[in-house]
Design a protein around this motif. Structure first.
Motif, PDB file in Angstrom:
ATOM      1  N   GLU A 158      36.328  62.868  13.244  1.00  0.00           N
ATOM      2  CA  GLU A 158      37.193  62.313  14.289  1.00  0.00           C
ATOM      3  C   GLU A 158      37.507  60.878  13.893  1.00  0.00           C
ATOM      4  O   GLU A 158      36.656  60.190  13.316  1.00  0.00           O
ATOM      5  CB  GLU A 158      36.461  62.274  15.640  1.00  0.00           C
ATOM      6  N   SER A 159      38.702  60.410  14.243  1.00  0.00           N
ATOM      7  CA  SER A 159      38.979  59.000  13.964  1.00  0.00           C
ATOM      8  C   SER A 159      39.450  58.314  15.233  1.00  0.00           C
ATOM      9  O   SER A 159      40.051  58.943  16.112  1.00  0.00           O
ATOM     10  CB  SER A 159      40.025  58.861  12.858  1.00  0.00           C
ATOM     11  N   ILE A 160      39.138  57.030  15.315  1.00  0.00           N
ATOM     12  CA  ILE A 160      39.612  56.247  16.456  1.00  0.00           C
ATOM     13  C   ILE A 160      40.208  54.951  15.903  1.00  0.00           C
ATOM     14  O   ILE A 160      39.855  54.505  14.808  1.00  0.00           O
ATOM     15  CB  ILE A 160      38.481  55.929  17.459  1.00  0.00           C
ATOM     16  N   GLU A 161      41.091  54.364  16.678  1.00  0.00           N
ATOM     17  CA  GLU A 161      41.735  53.135  16.226  1.00  0.00           C
ATOM     18  C   GLU A 161      40.839  51.949  16.593  1.00  0.00           C
ATOM     19  O   GLU A 161      40.368  51.845  17.721  1.00  0.00           O
ATOM     20  CB  GLU A 161      43.106  53.050  16.917  1.00  0.00           C
ATOM     21  N   GLY A 162      40.576  51.083  15.611  1.00  0.00           N
ATOM     22  CA  GLY A 162      39.591  50.023  15.808  1.00  0.00           C
ATOM     23  C   GLY A 162      40.143  48.617  15.686  1.00  0.00           C
ATOM     24  O   GLY A 162      39.446  47.701  15.261  1.00  0.00           O
ATOM     25  N   ASN A 163      41.417  48.437  16.055  1.00  0.00           N
ATOM     26  CA  ASN A 163      42.016  47.100  15.913  1.00  0.00           C
ATOM     27  C   ASN A 163      41.693  46.149  17.070  1.00  0.00           C
ATOM     28  O   ASN A 163      41.775  44.949  16.903  1.00  0.00           O
ATOM     29  CB  ASN A 163      43.544  47.211  15.824  1.00  0.00           C
ATOM     30  N   GLY A 164      41.367  46.694  18.237  1.00  0.00           N
ATOM     31  CA  GLY A 164      41.323  45.844  19.438  1.00  0.00           C
ATOM     32  C   GLY A 164      39.985  45.218  19.757  1.00  0.00           C
ATOM     33  O   GLY A 164      39.249  44.788  18.872  1.00  0.00           O
ATOM     34  N   GLU A 165      39.666  45.184  21.054  1.00  0.00           N
ATOM     35  CA  GLU A 165      38.436  44.544  21.550  1.00  0.00           C
ATOM     36  C   GLU A 165      37.227  45.465  21.372  1.00  0.00           C
ATOM     37  O   GLU A 165      37.352  46.688  21.472  1.00  0.00           O
ATOM     38  CB  GLU A 165      38.596  44.251  23.051  1.00  0.00           C
ATOM     39  N   ILE A 166      36.053  44.848  21.191  1.00  0.00           N
ATOM     40  CA  ILE A 166      34.817  45.596  20.956  1.00  0.00           C
ATOM     41  C   ILE A 166      34.571  46.661  22.037  1.00  0.00           C
ATOM     42  O   ILE A 166      34.297  47.819  21.726  1.00  0.00           O
ATOM     43  CB  ILE A 166      33.617  44.612  20.877  1.00  0.00           C
ATOM     44  N   ASP A 167      34.696  46.268  23.311  1.00  0.00           N
ATOM     45  CA  ASP A 167      34.348  47.211  24.380  1.00  0.00           C
ATOM     46  C   ASP A 167      35.349  48.365  24.487  1.00  0.00           C
ATOM     47  O   ASP A 167      34.961  49.495  24.780  1.00  0.00           O
ATOM     48  CB  ASP A 167      34.235  46.487  25.732  1.00  0.00           C
ATOM     49  N   GLY A 168      36.599  48.072  24.236  1.00  0.00           N
ATOM     50  CA  GLY A 168      37.621  49.120  24.264  1.00  0.00           C
ATOM     51  C   GLY A 168      37.391  50.138  23.147  1.00  0.00           C
ATOM     52  O   GLY A 168      37.542  51.352  23.345  1.00  0.00           O
ATOM     53  N   ILE A 169      37.020  49.646  21.986  1.00  0.00           N
ATOM     54  CA  ILE A 169      36.747  50.536  20.850  1.00  0.00           C
ATOM     55  C   ILE A 169      35.507  51.382  21.159  1.00  0.00           C
ATOM     56  O   ILE A 169      35.480  52.596  20.924  1.00  0.00           O
ATOM     57  CB  ILE A 169      36.540  49.708  19.556  1.00  0.00           C
ATOM     58  N   PHE A 170      34.507  50.726  21.752  1.00  0.00           N
ATOM     59  CA  PHE A 170      33.276  51.447  22.110  1.00  0.00           C
ATOM     60  C   PHE A 170      33.578  52.585  23.092  1.00  0.00           C
ATOM     61  O   PHE A 170      33.065  53.696  22.941  1.00  0.00           O
ATOM     62  CB  PHE A 170      32.253  50.473  22.700  1.00  0.00           C
ATOM     63  N   ASP A 171      34.437  52.336  24.067  1.00  0.00           N
ATOM     64  CA  ASP A 171      34.806  53.394  25.029  1.00  0.00           C
ATOM     65  C   ASP A 171      35.419  54.592  24.310  1.00  0.00           C
ATOM     66  O   ASP A 171      35.124  55.741  24.632  1.00  0.00           O
ATOM     67  CB  ASP A 171      35.816  52.857  26.068  1.00  0.00           C
ATOM     68  N   LYS A 172      36.274  54.293  23.321  1.00  0.00           N
ATOM     69  CA  LYS A 172      36.915  55.402  22.592  1.00  0.00           C
ATOM     70  C   LYS A 172      35.873  56.203  21.813  1.00  0.00           C
ATOM     71  O   LYS A 172      35.924  57.432  21.758  1.00  0.00           O
ATOM     72  CB  LYS A 172      37.972  54.852  21.612  1.00  0.00           C
ATOM     73  N   ILE A 173      34.894  55.488  21.234  1.00  0.00           N
ATOM     74  CA  ILE A 173      33.833  56.167  20.477  1.00  0.00           C
ATOM     75  C   ILE A 173      33.018  57.065  21.417  1.00  0.00           C
ATOM     76  O   ILE A 173      32.723  58.215  21.094  1.00  0.00           O
ATOM     77  CB  ILE A 173      32.927  55.129  19.771  1.00  0.00           C
ATOM     78  N   CYS A 174      32.710  56.546  22.602  1.00  0.00           N
ATOM     79  CA  CYS A 174      31.907  57.328  23.565  1.00  0.00           C
ATOM     80  C   CYS A 174      32.638  58.597  23.989  1.00  0.00           C
ATOM     81  O   CYS A 174      32.030  59.660  24.114  1.00  0.00           O
ATOM     82  CB  CYS A 174      31.564  56.494  24.796  1.00  0.00           C
ATOM     83  N   THR A 175      33.950  58.471  24.178  1.00  0.00           N
ATOM     84  CA  THR A 175      34.730  59.656  24.563  1.00  0.00           C
ATOM     85  C   THR A 175      34.609  60.736  23.490  1.00  0.00           C
ATOM     86  O   THR A 175      34.414  61.916  23.789  1.00  0.00           O
ATOM     87  CB  THR A 175      36.221  59.266  24.755  1.00  0.00           C
ATOM     88  N   VAL A 176      34.702  60.327  22.228  1.00  0.00           N
ATOM     89  CA  VAL A 176      34.579  61.294  21.126  1.00  0.00           C
ATOM     90  C   VAL A 176      33.177  61.904  21.100  1.00  0.00           C
ATOM     91  O   VAL A 176      33.013  63.126  20.978  1.00  0.00           O
ATOM     92  CB  VAL A 176      34.901  60.592  19.775  1.00  0.00           C
ATOM     93  N   ILE A 177      32.147  61.070  21.253  1.00  0.00           N
ATOM     94  CA  ILE A 177      30.764  61.577  21.199  1.00  0.00           C
ATOM     95  C   ILE A 177      30.536  62.582  22.321  1.00  0.00           C
ATOM     96  O   ILE A 177      29.958  63.650  22.112  1.00  0.00           O
ATOM     97  CB  ILE A 177      29.742  60.414  21.310  1.00  0.00           C
ATOM     98  N   GLU A 178      31.047  62.259  23.496  1.00  0.00           N
ATOM     99  CA  GLU A 178      30.782  63.143  24.636  1.00  0.00           C
ATOM    100  C   GLU A 178      31.487  64.492  24.504  1.00  0.00           C
ATOM    101  O   GLU A 178      31.014  65.501  25.005  1.00  0.00           O
ATOM    102  CB  GLU A 178      31.090  62.424  25.955  1.00  0.00           C
ATOM    103  N   LYS A 179      32.568  64.483  23.760  1.00  0.00           N
ATOM    104  CA  LYS A 179      33.256  65.746  23.481  1.00  0.00           C
ATOM    105  C   LYS A 179      32.366  66.678  22.637  1.00  0.00           C
ATOM    106  O   LYS A 179      32.404  67.883  22.769  1.00  0.00           O
ATOM    107  CB  LYS A 179      34.549  65.409  22.721  1.00  0.00           C
TER     108      LYS A 179
END
Ligand code: ADP
Length: 191
Positions: free
Chosen positions: A168-189
């Protein structure tokens, strides 16, 4: 067990995000870069051998990387699972990984790739150079060399996990917490 490979070029934020993931999901963070830097400080035979390679921006050999990951795994036999940061960095390391993890009755569940624009990576790495004492972060030339080695040798490791349906890939250009939220969504899937 939940075993995640956090993947991305130098400066993509793997270290920062690994810490947040391990806290939230009660996993153990294994960073081969940190483990190698510890071996260098302790002057173990592996550390002595690794130092020149790392300081010059080169990779350590696959044998050295595998030795260090095995040591780290042996030190955390009772873990719930792991976040691997900096391993595997070559297709050979990826191919060896199932056998390394077999001893622990487990395997990789998922690779999460943090995708960051190259100009942002360079900016972050140059900033890190001002703040930190890592010799491989200090010189601009070495930073470019590490990005080049990443593109040549490591970027393709994702294809191995893609072919297994574990990517899975997520976009990591922005803020730390926003990126972390995207990672958590992928993990929970996957979890
Ligand atoms: P970064 O996050 O900037 O990519 P790391 O802290 O993960 O850096 O690693 C630092 C250095 O340690 C790498 O540039 C490389 O020389 C060495 N290293 C770490 N993991 C591996 C590996 N799996 N295979 C080969 N070399 C490695």
């Amino acid at each position: 067990m939940l075993n995640i490979i956090l993947f991305g070029p130098p400066g993509s934020g793997k270290g920062t995000q690994s810490k947040k993931i391990t806290e939230k999901y009660n996993l153990v963070h294994i960073s081969t870069g940190d483990a190698l830097r510890n071996a260098i400080i302790k002057k173990t035979s592996l550390g002595i051998e690794a130092q020149k390679l790392i300081d010059d921006g080169n990779y350590v050999t696959d044998e050295m990387a595998i030795e260090i990951i095995k040591e780290e795994l042996d030190n955390h036999e009772c873990a719930n699972g792991f976040v691997f940061d900096g391993f595997p960095r070559t297709t050979f390391q990826a191919e060896q990984f199932p056998e390394i993890l077999f001893k622990f009755g487990t395997n990789v569940n998922l690779m999460i790739s943090i995708v960051v624009d190259e100009n942002i990576l360079i900016e972050r790495l140059l900033n890190r150079a001002k703040e930190c004492d890592r010799p491989d972060d200090r010189e601009e030339e070495i930073i470019y060399k590490r990005l080049e080695i990443y593109n040549e040798t490591t970027a393709c490791v994702k294809d191995y996990y893609k072919s297994l349906g574990k990517y899975e890939s997520i976009e990591g250009n922005g803020e730390i917490d926003g990126i972390f939220d995207k990672i958590c969504t992928v993990i929970e899937k996957y979890n």
